[in-house]
Design a protein around this motif. Structure first.
Motif, PDB file in Angstrom:
ATOM      1  N   VAL A  15     -13.807 -12.252  -1.646  1.00 42.14           N
ATOM      2  CA  VAL A  15     -14.650 -11.077  -1.424  1.00 42.14           C
ATOM      3  C   VAL A  15     -15.300 -10.718  -2.756  1.00 42.14           C
ATOM      4  O   VAL A  15     -14.592 -10.419  -3.723  1.00 42.14           O
ATOM      5  CB  VAL A  15     -13.813  -9.862  -0.945  1.00 42.14           C
ATOM      6  CG1 VAL A  15     -14.709  -8.654  -0.730  1.00 42.14           C
ATOM      7  CG2 VAL A  15     -13.038 -10.189   0.325  1.00 42.14           C
ATOM      8  N   PRO A  35     -21.821   4.052  -0.773  1.00 38.97           N
ATOM      9  CA  PRO A  35     -21.095   4.168   0.485  1.00 38.97           C
ATOM     10  C   PRO A  35     -19.715   3.532   0.387  1.00 38.97           C
ATOM     11  O   PRO A  35     -19.420   2.833  -0.590  1.00 38.97           O
ATOM     12  CB  PRO A  35     -21.973   3.391   1.471  1.00 38.97           C
ATOM     13  CG  PRO A  35     -22.716   2.413   0.631  1.00 38.97           C
ATOM     14  CD  PRO A  35     -22.897   3.057  -0.708  1.00 38.97           C
ATOM     15  N   ALA A  38     -18.659  -0.094  -1.294  1.00 39.24           N
ATOM     16  CA  ALA A  38     -19.706  -0.498  -2.244  1.00 39.24           C
ATOM     17  C   ALA A  38     -19.137  -1.190  -3.477  1.00 39.24           C
ATOM     18  O   ALA A  38     -19.823  -1.973  -4.138  1.00 39.24           O
ATOM     19  CB  ALA A  38     -20.521   0.719  -2.671  1.00 39.24           C
ATOM     20  N   SER A  41     -14.306   1.823  -6.275  1.00 44.71           N
ATOM     21  CA  SER A  41     -12.900   1.846  -6.732  1.00 44.71           C
ATOM     22  C   SER A  41     -12.572   0.611  -7.550  1.00 44.71           C
ATOM     23  O   SER A  41     -11.827   0.686  -8.531  1.00 44.71           O
ATOM     24  CB  SER A  41     -11.947   1.928  -5.538  1.00 44.71           C
ATOM     25  OG  SER A  41     -12.136   3.148  -4.884  1.00 44.71           O
TER      26      SER A  41
HETATM   27  P1  ADP Z   1     -15.435   1.609  -2.551  1.00 43.51           P
HETATM   28  O1  ADP Z   1     -14.479   2.218  -3.529  1.00 43.51           O
HETATM   29  O2  ADP Z   1     -16.872   1.785  -2.939  1.00 43.51           O
HETATM   30  O3  ADP Z   1     -15.180   2.043  -1.132  1.00 43.51           O
HETATM   31  P2  ADP Z   1     -13.961  -0.870  -3.037  1.00 43.51           P
HETATM   32  O4  ADP Z   1     -14.068  -1.184  -4.472  1.00 43.51           O
HETATM   33  O5  ADP Z   1     -12.687  -0.247  -2.551  1.00 43.51           O
HETATM   34  O6  ADP Z   1     -15.225   0.003  -2.573  1.00 43.51           O
HETATM   35  O7  ADP Z   1     -14.178  -2.214  -2.182  1.00 43.51           O
HETATM   36  C1  ADP Z   1     -15.262  -3.101  -2.400  1.00 43.51           C
HETATM   37  C2  ADP Z   1     -15.093  -4.342  -1.506  1.00 43.51           C
HETATM   38  O8  ADP Z   1     -13.956  -5.090  -1.942  1.00 43.51           O
HETATM   39  C3  ADP Z   1     -14.829  -4.004  -0.051  1.00 43.51           C
HETATM   40  O9  ADP Z   1     -15.457  -5.016   0.725  1.00 43.51           O
HETATM   41  C4  ADP Z   1     -13.322  -4.102   0.069  1.00 43.51           C
HETATM   42  O10 ADP Z   1     -12.942  -4.444   1.385  1.00 43.51           O
HETATM   43  C5  ADP Z   1     -13.009  -5.224  -0.903  1.00 43.51           C
HETATM   44  N1  ADP Z   1     -11.670  -5.091  -1.522  1.00 43.51           N
HETATM   45  C6  ADP Z   1     -11.180  -4.028  -2.226  1.00 43.51           C
HETATM   46  N2  ADP Z   1      -9.937  -4.276  -2.683  1.00 43.51           N
HETATM   47  C7  ADP Z   1      -9.622  -5.537  -2.259  1.00 43.51           C
HETATM   48  C8  ADP Z   1      -8.473  -6.389  -2.416  1.00 43.51           C
HETATM   49  N3  ADP Z   1      -7.418  -5.986  -3.102  1.00 43.51           N
HETATM   50  N4  ADP Z   1      -8.532  -7.612  -1.846  1.00 43.51           N
HETATM   51  C9  ADP Z   1      -9.608  -8.045  -1.158  1.00 43.51           C
HETATM   52  N5  ADP Z   1     -10.719  -7.295  -0.971  1.00 43.51           N
HETATM   53  C10 ADP Z   1     -10.732  -6.055  -1.509  1.00 43.51           C
END
Ligand code: ADP
Length: 302
Positions: A15, A35, A38, A41
């Motif tokens: 990902v 959104p 995005a 985090s």
């Molecule tokens: P936001 O904080 O803007 O909602 P995130 O940084 O949490 O976005 O997530 C960005 C993308 O990475 C999303 O598609 C999420 O599903 C994916 N993602 C986040 N953490 C993990 C992880 N530990 N393993 C795999 N995919 C992840």
């Protein structure tokens, strides 16, 4: 200055959560808007030294956060999205515990520092109450108290106002505004109002890419004379969608839509009036353009 250059994060899967983000973040409040999903985090966790990026660099006042996170930890405060609490401790005990974990220096004694920090976030009166009895806003303020212990240069707050009632939100805003006077405060949120209230500078990320960044008032000024609003019935809204760039349609009293379109003056639908652009107009406009650019891109390049 916090400098982020070509930051990439690929989780197993794979990902691609960050696809090359570059940003320069000066002292003051900076809003990171986007959104859900995005990559906000992911970016916050990398900046906090908790997650290793796949590529790219991050420096805080010249020091490399990625290569040597320990060297910058003492200059960094972090309030993560899912901040854990021990509900049976009092606010003061919880904070004391967190300061010990963090290894914060307290030359005058930790008790004194705990009192000062609770005072700073308006929790002095609730110091002895169990965290279990705290409202969402009080918990967030306790989270801020631990984040600012040790007077860090950079404070990162991730989605801090989600779930707060309007009064708590205002109180939280005032604390963040004060913090932003002499340090970098990075506020990540999907709530446009948070940024409009607090941040002179901002960036929008979508799909792991930074789609815009700069001054909030300049961004609004660029849209001056191009935003129009009207209240229309659902069937009329559909007709307008076919011929105009509708960036917002908000239901009013369950039957009509307060609708905003963006475009050249003179091309707006009949009955629509020019309105001063808000940060929401900027945000929805940028998201709309970014989606259109994605749709135009060949699938293989996505
Ligand atoms: P936001 O904080 O803007 O909602 P995130 O940084 O949490 O976005 O997530 C960005 C993308 O990475 C999303 O598609 C999420 O599903 C994916 N993602 C986040 N953490 C993990 C992880 N530990 N393993 C795999 N995919 C992840």
């Amino acid at each position: 200055m916090l400098r982020i250059t070509d930051l990439v994060k690929i989780y197993p899967g794979p990902v691609a959560a960050l696809k090359g983000v570059s940003l320069e973040i000066p002292e003051g409040l900076f809003g990171l808007l986007g959104p859900n999903g995005a990559g906000k985090s992911t970016l916050m966790n990398i900046l906090a030294g908790l997650l290793e990026p796949t590529g790219g660099t991050v420096t805080l006042d010249g020091a490399d956060i990625v290569k040597d996170p320990r060297a910058v930890w003492s200059r960094l405060g972090y309030l993560p999205q899912d901040f854990g609490f021990y509900p049976s401790l009092s606010g003061a005990q919880m904070l004391d515990f967190l300061l010990r974990l963090k290894g914060v220096d307290a030359p005058q004694g930790r008790k004194r520092l705990v009192d000062e920090l609770l005072e700073r976030v308006n929790l002095a009166d609730a110091a002895k109450r169990k965290v279990r009895t705290y409202s969402g806003g009080m918990r967030q303020r306790l989270g801020i108290a631990q984040a600012i212990a040790g007077n860090p240069r950079l404070v990162i707050v991730d989605e801090p106002t989600a779930g707060l009632d309007p009064e708590e939100r205002q109180r939280f805003y005032r604390i963040l505004a004060e913090l932003g006077r002499d340090r970098i405060v990075l506020l990540s949120t999907h709530i446009v109002e948070d940024i409009a209230t607090l941040c002179p500078r901002f960036a929008v990320i979508r799909g792991g890419r930074c789609v815009t960044s700069g001054g909030t008032s300049e961004a609004r000024r660029r849209l001056e004379g191009r935003v129009f609003e009207g209240i229309v019935a659902p069937d009329e809204l559909e007709r307008i969608r076919a011929s105009h760039r509708v960036t917002q349609a908000v239901l009013v009293e369950g039957s009509l839509f307060r609708t905003r379109v963006q475009g050249e003056a003179g091309t707006q639908p009949a009955g629509f009036v020019q309105v001063p652009p808000t940060l929401e107009d900027v945000y929805f406009g940028v998201m709309d353009e970014s989606r259109a650019a994605d749709a135009a891109r060949p699938v293989t390049a996505a």
